[in-house]
Design an enzyme around this catalytic site. Structure first.
Site, short mmCIF file in Angstrom:
data_model
loop_
_atom_site.label_atom_id
_atom_site.label_comp_id
_atom_site.label_asym_id
_atom_site.label_seq_id
_atom_site.Cartn_x
_atom_site.Cartn_y
_atom_site.Cartn_z
N GLU A 211 35.91 66.26 77.97
CA GLU A 211 36.08 65.28 78.92
C GLU A 211 36.08 66.38 79.69
O GLU A 211 35.93 65.66 80.62
CB GLU A 211 36.81 63.81 78.52
CG GLU A 211 36.04 63.12 77.97
CD GLU A 211 35.12 62.46 79.30
OE1 GLU A 211 35.76 61.93 79.94
OE2 GLU A 211 34.14 61.50 79.02
N TYR B 55 41.24 61.07 82.37
CA TYR B 55 41.56 61.42 81.20
C TYR B 55 41.51 62.77 80.71
O TYR B 55 42.43 63.67 80.58
CB TYR B 55 40.74 59.92 80.22
CG TYR B 55 41.16 61.18 78.60
CD1 TYR B 55 41.97 60.37 77.84
CD2 TYR B 55 39.88 61.43 78.40
CE1 TYR B 55 41.49 61.28 76.79
CE2 TYR B 55 39.71 62.02 77.15
CZ TYR B 55 40.57 62.49 76.42
OH TYR B 55 40.42 63.26 74.62
N SER C 199 39.29 68.97 75.00
CA SER C 199 38.28 67.12 74.72
C SER C 199 37.07 68.28 75.43
O SER C 199 37.53 68.62 77.17
CB SER C 199 38.64 66.34 75.50
OG SER C 199 37.67 65.17 75.82
N ARG D 47 36.19 54.98 64.11
CA ARG D 47 36.56 54.99 65.14
C ARG D 47 36.89 53.60 65.71
O ARG D 47 36.83 52.79 64.94
CB ARG D 47 34.56 55.41 65.98
CG ARG D 47 35.15 55.60 67.15
CD ARG D 47 35.82 56.88 67.55
NE ARG D 47 35.68 57.41 68.73
CZ ARG D 47 35.76 58.47 69.65
NH1 ARG D 47 37.17 58.09 70.14
NH2 ARG D 47 35.21 58.56 70.71
P1 NAP Z 1 42.40 57.21 68.32
O1 NAP Z 1 41.64 57.11 67.16
O2 NAP Z 1 42.80 57.25 69.91
O3 NAP Z 1 43.83 57.95 67.75
C1 NAP Z 1 44.70 58.31 68.97
C2 NAP Z 1 46.34 58.43 68.22
O4 NAP Z 1 47.26 58.77 69.20
C3 NAP Z 1 46.77 56.96 67.65
O5 NAP Z 1 47.58 57.61 66.50
C4 NAP Z 1 48.13 56.44 68.16
O6 NAP Z 1 48.86 55.29 67.85
C5 NAP Z 1 48.39 57.53 68.92
N1 NAP Z 1 48.87 57.60 70.26
C6 NAP Z 1 48.54 57.21 71.60
N2 NAP Z 1 50.28 57.13 72.22
C7 NAP Z 1 50.94 57.17 71.56
C8 NAP Z 1 52.20 57.49 71.75
N3 NAP Z 1 52.44 57.42 72.99
N4 NAP Z 1 53.18 58.36 71.57
C9 NAP Z 1 52.63 58.96 69.63
N5 NAP Z 1 51.36 58.75 69.73
C10 NAP Z 1 50.43 58.02 70.42
O7 NAP Z 1 42.14 59.14 68.61
P2 NAP Z 1 40.77 59.99 67.93
O8 NAP Z 1 39.05 59.37 68.23
O9 NAP Z 1 41.86 60.44 66.81
O10 NAP Z 1 41.91 61.16 68.65
C11 NAP Z 1 42.16 62.20 68.45
C12 NAP Z 1 42.93 63.19 69.71
O11 NAP Z 1 41.31 64.10 69.80
C13 NAP Z 1 43.02 62.42 70.92
O12 NAP Z 1 44.22 63.87 71.48
C14 NAP Z 1 42.07 62.72 71.18
O13 NAP Z 1 42.38 62.41 72.86
C15 NAP Z 1 40.72 63.76 70.62
N6 NAP Z 1 40.05 63.92 71.60
C16 NAP Z 1 39.25 62.91 70.81
C17 NAP Z 1 37.60 62.98 70.68
C18 NAP Z 1 36.58 62.32 70.06
O14 NAP Z 1 35.88 62.33 70.10
N7 NAP Z 1 37.14 61.53 68.98
C19 NAP Z 1 37.05 64.17 70.99
C20 NAP Z 1 38.19 65.23 71.86
C21 NAP Z 1 39.18 64.77 71.54
P3 NAP Z 1 48.67 53.92 67.95
O15 NAP Z 1 47.30 53.85 65.84
O16 NAP Z 1 50.31 53.80 67.52
O17 NAP Z 1 47.43 53.96 68.76
O1 G4F Z 2 32.18 56.55 73.32
P1 G4F Z 2 33.03 56.13 75.04
O2 G4F Z 2 33.99 55.51 75.29
O3 G4F Z 2 33.71 58.23 74.63
P2 G4F Z 2 33.82 59.23 75.80
O4 G4F Z 2 34.49 58.33 77.18
O5 G4F Z 2 32.57 60.83 75.78
O6 G4F Z 2 35.08 59.62 75.15
C1 G4F Z 2 35.33 60.14 74.25
O7 G4F Z 2 35.05 61.34 73.82
C2 G4F Z 2 35.43 62.39 74.46
C3 G4F Z 2 35.38 64.06 74.03
O8 G4F Z 2 33.73 64.43 75.05
C4 G4F Z 2 36.92 62.20 73.71
F1 G4F Z 2 37.96 63.18 74.25
C5 G4F Z 2 37.10 60.94 74.38
O9 G4F Z 2 39.00 60.63 74.43
C6 G4F Z 2 36.97 59.85 74.00
O10 G4F Z 2 36.99 59.60 72.35
O11 G4F Z 2 31.55 56.67 75.82
C7 G4F Z 2 30.78 57.39 75.74
C8 G4F Z 2 29.80 57.52 76.93
C9 G4F Z 2 30.03 57.48 77.99
O12 G4F Z 2 29.31 57.73 78.88
C10 G4F Z 2 29.83 55.64 78.27
O13 G4F Z 2 30.04 55.06 80.08
O14 G4F Z 2 28.89 55.47 76.75
C11 G4F Z 2 28.82 55.16 77.41
N1 G4F Z 2 28.76 53.81 77.61
C12 G4F Z 2 28.05 52.50 78.05
N2 G4F Z 2 28.05 51.76 77.67
C13 G4F Z 2 29.91 52.82 77.20
C14 G4F Z 2 29.71 51.66 77.32
N3 G4F Z 2 31.10 53.32 76.95
C15 G4F Z 2 31.96 52.33 76.35
N4 G4F Z 2 33.27 52.57 76.26
N5 G4F Z 2 31.29 50.54 75.94
C16 G4F Z 2 30.10 50.60 76.74
O15 G4F Z 2 30.12 49.61 76.48
#
Ligand code: NAP
Ligand code: G4F
Length: 323
Positions: free
Chosen positions: A125, A147, A123, A182
């Site tokens: 992050e 995280y 990520s 999402r």
């Molecule tokens: P997500 O929608 O939160 O999905 C997370 C998945 O992990 C869900 O299927 C959840 O299952 C499963 N999970 C959580 N804890 C588990 C455990 N202990 N054992 C087995 N499964 C478990 O996340 P996403 O946005 O699709 O992201 C996919 C991956 O990419 C994650 O690793 C995230 O950290 C990483 N990532 C995401 C982004 C982004 O912007 N979306 C960017 C960079 C990296 P349940 O449905 O049962 O909760």
């Molecule tokens: O949508 P966020 O919670 O995503 P964040 O923290 O960027 O993380 C996501 O992207 C990562 C990749 O860079 C992934 F690895 C991670 O698993 C996840 O998918 O927050 C985005 C931004 C932050 O700066 C937060 O402080 O939005 C700001 N924000 C402002 N108001 C908020 C809010 N975030 C959330 N969740 N809720 C609010 O009300």
């Protein structure tokens, strides 16, 4: 026919990746953890085409059984405690799943099927308090949350298994990617859901935290294609996947409200409850390596993404209203 095993299949990325691999004629296995109520919202339409294996990333034995049973050609580790905000409330659990869970899975692969092509969901992050802009594969990490720290561990253990055991293990360093699937607590979906409810008279306000944070936001459907491409290469390597554009939360809010003919200033309330103990102020990725080497490129731009998400949430509430 190729076989893939996906962890995190019920999540946003898992659902898009499963769709992509099924289209490519893969046999798809998905790790599904036990929940008290069914959690198939994102994959309802694919349920019959996927073989689910019960297990958890924190239960090493369940992963060994899963790999032994599925005998995959490709493993995609998408499971994680993925919500940054929650990682301050559950730092140990986040480490157990998002960090050590990766080792559990790599060990299961090493013991049961070491020729697997392995993908780790790293990520942006990890860049946290960024050392340089734009961020690329060589940019040093400076995580700003439990995280982010857990993802740094997951990243380096993947590199280590590649170097120690000559495994085909890659990390995709993905910047934020979003979609109508999402999770509702992430800021983009929280905004589009809020906009739809306000437009339809179901809510009066939207409470948010830091509006100045900048993110490089892309569409999840485009990003899962990059994951697949990484595992089709001759050699395992790590890649940054991003759009190369950054926008503030405020810009996202502005476009989302304008799309339904409203002015965000009349509805958005800043609430300290949503501020983080340590913030990632700016993320901006440089995807040149992925463009050049994988031939990857995004198809959906920022404005299209915001509008797609608003439209989807509007349709959802209109459907529900009709009963
Ligand atoms: P997500 O929608 O939160 O999905 C997370 C998945 O992990 C869900 O299927 C959840 O299952 C499963 N999970 C959580 N804890 C588990 C455990 N202990 N054992 C087995 N499964 C478990 O996340 P996403 O946005 O699709 O992201 C996919 C991956 O990419 C994650 O690793 C995230 O950290 C990483 N990532 C995401 C982004 C982004 O912007 N979306 C960017 C960079 C990296 P349940 O449905 O049962 O909760
Ligand atoms: O949508 P966020 O919670 O995503 P964040 O923290 O960027 O993380 C996501 O992207 C990562 C990749 O860079 C992934 F690895 C991670 O698993 C996840 O998918 O927050 C985005 C931004 C932050 O700066 C937060 O402080 O939005 C700001 N924000 C402002 N108001 C908020 C809010 N975030 C959330 N969740 N809720 C609010 O009300």
């Amino acid at each position: 026919m190729k076989t893939a095993f996906i962890t995190g299949i019920t999540g946003q990325d898992g659902s898009y990746l499963a769709e992509l691999l099924l289209q490519k004629n893969y046999k798809v296995y998905g790790l599904k953890r036990r929940t008290s109520t069914p959690n198939f919202e994102n994959i309802q339409h694919l349920k019959d085409d996927i073989e689910f294996i019960s297990g958890d990333l924190t239960d090493a034995s369940s992963l060994v059984t899963a790999i032994r049973h599925s005998k995959p050609d490709e493993v995609y580790n998408l499971a994680a405690q993925s919500f940054v905000g929650e990682s301050w409330s559950q730092p140990i659990l986040t480490g157990e799943i998002t960090a050590l869970g990766v080792t559990n899975l790599l060990e299961a692969v090493r013991r049961e099927k070491p020729d697997v092509h392995f993908y780790q969901a790293s990520s942006s992050e990890m860049f946290g308090k960024v050392i340089e802009t734009p961020q690329k594969e060589t940019t040093p990490f400076y995580p700003r949350s439990p995280y982010g720290a857990a993802k740094v561990y997951g990243h380096w253990i993947t590199v280590n298994y590649r170097e120690s055991y000559d495994m085909f293990a890659c990390s995709g360093i993905l910047f934020n990617h979003e979609s109508p699937r999402r999770g509702i607590e992430f800021v983009t979906r929280k905004i589009t859901d809020g906009v739809a409810k306000i437009k339809l008279g179901l809510e009066k306000e939207l409470r948010l935290g830091n509006l100045e944070a900048k993110r490089d936001w892309g569409f999840a459907g485009d990003y899962v294609e990059a994951m697949w491409l990484m595992l089709q290469q001759e050699h395992p390597e790590d890649f940054v996947i991003a759009t190369g554009e950054t926008h503030t939360v405020k810009e996202f809010v502005d476009i989302a409200f304008k799309h339904v003919g409203l002015d965000w200033k009349e509805f958005v309330v800043q609430d300290p409850k949503f501020m983080r103990p340590a913030e990632v102020d700016l993320l901006l990725g440089d995807p040149s390596k992925a463009k050049k080497r994988l031939g990857w490129k995004q198809k959906v731009d920022f404005e299209q993404l915001v509008k797609m998400m608003v439209e989807s949430d509007l349709e959802k509430y209109i459907r529900e209203r009709k009963g």
